[in-house]
Scaffold this motif. Sequence first.
Motif, mmCIF file in Angstrom:
data_model
loop_
_atom_site.group_PDB
_atom_site.id
_atom_site.type_symbol
_atom_site.label_atom_id
_atom_site.label_comp_id
_atom_site.label_asym_id
_atom_site.label_seq_id
_atom_site.Cartn_x
_atom_site.Cartn_y
_atom_site.Cartn_z
ATOM 1 N N THR B 127 0.788 -1.242 0.000
ATOM 2 C CA THR B 127 0.000 0.000 0.000
ATOM 3 C C THR B 127 0.812 1.279 0.000
ATOM 4 O O THR B 127 0.261 2.347 -0.212
ATOM 5 C CB THR B 127 -0.923 0.031 1.234
ATOM 6 N N VAL B 205 -2.957 -8.929 -0.379
ATOM 7 C CA VAL B 205 -3.500 -7.580 -0.289
ATOM 8 C C VAL B 205 -3.556 -6.932 -1.678
ATOM 9 O O VAL B 205 -4.558 -6.332 -2.059
ATOM 10 C CB VAL B 205 -2.665 -6.723 0.696
ATOM 11 N N GLN B 208 -6.460 -8.177 -3.570
ATOM 12 C CA GLN B 208 -7.726 -7.596 -3.138
ATOM 13 C C GLN B 208 -7.874 -6.135 -3.566
ATOM 14 O O GLN B 208 -8.963 -5.698 -3.899
ATOM 15 C CB GLN B 208 -7.865 -7.707 -1.607
ATOM 16 N N LEU B 209 -6.749 -5.407 -3.564
ATOM 17 C CA LEU B 209 -6.816 -3.979 -3.917
ATOM 18 C C LEU B 209 -7.365 -3.782 -5.322
ATOM 19 O O LEU B 209 -7.994 -2.774 -5.618
ATOM 20 C CB LEU B 209 -5.423 -3.341 -3.814
ATOM 21 N N VAL B 214 -13.752 -3.765 -4.250
ATOM 22 C CA VAL B 214 -12.992 -2.678 -3.631
ATOM 23 C C VAL B 214 -13.152 -1.416 -4.473
ATOM 24 O O VAL B 214 -13.388 -0.317 -3.949
ATOM 25 C CB VAL B 214 -11.505 -3.075 -3.492
ATOM 26 N N PHE B 228 -10.017 -0.576 3.603
ATOM 27 C CA PHE B 228 -8.907 -1.496 3.802
ATOM 28 C C PHE B 228 -9.253 -2.566 4.832
ATOM 29 O O PHE B 228 -9.043 -3.753 4.625
ATOM 30 C CB PHE B 228 -7.650 -0.726 4.245
ATOM 31 N N HIS B 231 -12.805 -4.591 3.531
ATOM 32 C CA HIS B 231 -12.839 -5.259 2.234
ATOM 33 C C HIS B 231 -11.508 -5.867 1.815
ATOM 34 O O HIS B 231 -11.478 -6.970 1.295
ATOM 35 C CB HIS B 231 -13.334 -4.292 1.158
ATOM 36 N N VAL B 232 -10.434 -5.124 2.066
ATOM 37 C CA VAL B 232 -9.146 -5.624 1.584
ATOM 38 C C VAL B 232 -8.545 -6.631 2.552
ATOM 39 O O VAL B 232 -8.355 -7.802 2.232
ATOM 40 C CB VAL B 232 -8.151 -4.467 1.350
ATOM 41 N N ASN B 235 -10.644 -9.808 3.437
ATOM 42 C CA ASN B 235 -10.689 -10.773 2.345
ATOM 43 C C ASN B 235 -9.325 -11.410 2.076
ATOM 44 O O ASN B 235 -9.240 -12.520 1.555
ATOM 45 C CB ASN B 235 -11.207 -10.113 1.074
ATOM 46 N N ALA B 236 -8.297 -10.670 2.423
ATOM 47 C CA ALA B 236 -6.969 -11.237 2.207
ATOM 48 C C ALA B 236 -6.586 -12.191 3.336
ATOM 49 O O ALA B 236 -5.727 -13.059 3.176
ATOM 50 C CB ALA B 236 -5.925 -10.117 2.123
#
Lengths: 551, 319
Positions: B127, B205, B208-209, B214, B228, B231-232, B235-236
């Motif tokens: 990130t 991550v 997912q991003l 997202v 983050f 959702h991110v 899910n990660a």
Amino acid sequence: MTFRGKALAAIAAGTALVLLAGCTPRDGETAPTDDADAGPVELVAALPAGTAEVDEVTWALVEGEPRSLVPGADYNFVQPNLCDSLLRVQPDFGVAPGIAERADWADPVTFVIDIRPGVTFWDGTPVTVEDVVYSLERHRTDVTSAFYGAFVLVAAEDGIEITGERQVTIRFVAPDSTFRDALSGGAGAVLNKAVSEAQGPALGTSGGELLCAGPFKLASWTPGREIVTVANESYWDGAPLAKKLTFRFISDGTTLTNALLEGEVDGAFNVPPSSRSSFEASETGRLVVGPSTASFSFGPARESGAGANPMIRQALSLAIDREQYISTVLGGLGQPISTFVTPFSWSGSSAAEDYQAGYDALAAPEVDLDEAKRLVAESGEDVSVPLRVAIPAGSKELSQTAAIIQSAARQIGLTVEIDERQAADFAAIFLPDPAPRENLDFVATSGYMETPGVLAYPQLFLLPPDLGGIFNWSGYADPEVTGLLEASRTAPDAESAAEAYVAAQEIFAPDLLQVSLAGSYHTTFLNDALTGATTSVAAYASPWALHLGGR
Amino acid sequence: MTATVARQLLGRIGGLLLTLFLSSVLIFSAVLLTPGDPVVALAGGLRPTPEMIAAIKEQYLLDQPVWIQYLHWIGGVLSGDLGTSFVYRTPVVELIAPRFGITVLLVAYTLVLILVFGVGSGIVAATRGRAADRSVLIATSIGVAMPTFVVAILLIWVFGRVLGWFPVYGSGEGLLDNLFHLTLPAISLAVLYIAYTSRITRGAVVGQLHAEHVDTARVRGIPRGQIFRRHVFLNASPQILAISGATIAGLFAASAIAEQAFGIGGLGSLLTEAAARKDLPVVQVISLLLVFLFVVLNAVADVAIALIDPDSVKPRRTA
């Protein structure tokens, strides 16, 4: 009687025995293993006694956790402080009174022990003649005891008898020149009869109790963690200065070195020679080098094969550079030796001069590759068959030893393969079953004798198996040697024992039943705040921590 | 739905028991098949007489067929009798119990380091832009190439010898002192796993991003932090969790190296010593314990994944 022994030239001079083994000055910059010329080593058998009490001393056991604290069941540095013996080995390998105020021959076949009055076990109960007889009988009747051999000449019927309120008499079938010295080690250790019988097989294990009369009492044993011993305030020879002596088990050499240099443990014996320069540079403690009977050697493992041929052993011996061996493997902390049994073994004997003269007459090891090659050619052995040398896994010194044997062999046209075995599998080599030795030619080991005496070690390799030659795997049998060794054992006085032994040595030494590589010194690392420890090989069999204390 | 869950749970427990049974058979026979004679260990360094050998064999059932020995052993283990050490002659449970705590502490400490630095650096790499990503990539490349014993030697040298900040031997007294003593061992164990976890976290991550939901959330104007977390990262996390079970079990096994290097009397060092001394009952019990931990922790990780992402357990049926 452990399975081996050797040592170095020793000059006895009271408690603080000092001698010089000449070498050239050492270069402080080089790593100890490259240190081909280690400086003169001052040998110290014992440090000056401590003068101040200390609350706790932590000692590391590089040999690992003991299996048992019963004398004769295992060798370790915990037991000698716990179970006092009838006689005591002095740091200089002389023998002094112990629980017995007197223990000596009344006539050539009668040995009389007078117990010191007022000696008590840790719990305050007096040490009685019954306890002494019980303790001696343990070894005499138990063929698995490490000290069984010391008692073989004791008369079978009424051999050990109570002959007074404080007197025990031992009758022999023949004079025994080795018995008195043996009593100074574990063979003479006194255990409490009642507690020992009640404990049965649990005696002296981590799950059982032990009751002895030594300067330290067993307080607790947490398997895998530590053994805690505390001062026996009513010890007959004065209370120890160290009030608590805790043993930790650190079998990894590097970890041990770190723990010592950091001051997390106060001391240890048999510290790694490869860390010599770190120890010598330490500001936490000091390395003390003491005389020893210990040695490194290799010997034949079976009756057939090239290893059983003395010419092959002689050839290998001529191909190995002992000075280089000592600087590489022992960091310079050792000296070349000419045969099995080395001078410190007899340094306390009244016949020391006779033994020394016999030893000095032997050929010192030397390098002669041409002669070695000639011996290989003449031996008639098939040189295309590799020789297998067994070593224990995890021993850095023996692993280097095997590599040195290997490269020496290559120079004279022989091939050597190294067979590294785990501890238990290596130990199995020394048992009666020949199976673990079948595909081996040599076994490389290190060993020592913890009590004075010359005979115990060579007997194991030279006599026929039924007479005690339990490591005589190559089938060595020389009637003259056997006769002379037996004459030495049953000699009525030290001088005639020495004479017979020296005559035998002259015959067996060239056969190299063990190819001795070096006598190694006894090493001790001790925190600078402490003093008083025994620093010779006598620490294996005497209360080495009795005078340990602050300085 | 509950019936499905129950059936799945039963199936999982059944699989777990089968795995444990098979591994117990394997461990027992493998240990028995190693070269050398356990009688040597039992004789305690003495030279046993033939009578003594016979008595030892009878006492420890070594003269019986292997399957009888196995049944006797597993029967004991199931009824809580873990046997008696050949070398120390004390119950195996007494040997293991005091060492288990310190090893658990070491593993827990290591795990905290792995989670904080592994997951943390993975998120940073994913990130915080290219420079951060590069730096983490380089650091983790070094990390994955560093075996535990090498890290241990380096740490002892730097933090023990040169700086003198941390003890390099033993496990100390009391919890705080324990943690202080276990710092270097935990770091030496963690380095490899931190690097590994960091890579996995970054991958998960980043995946997912770029996911649709997202983007959708972003378009809906939900705050970045919330996106983050909800959702991110959530899910990660199954991917990260999936390796944790194996990681913890692996740490128990790898702890032997760190324990040996730092002189800690834990389970790992006991296992290596027992193996060298042919102390079969101890080797068998510790090996079984490691398998048990491995199986159970993996199952726990699976359940955790199922709770976070119920879909992950469905594909088998819907496919």
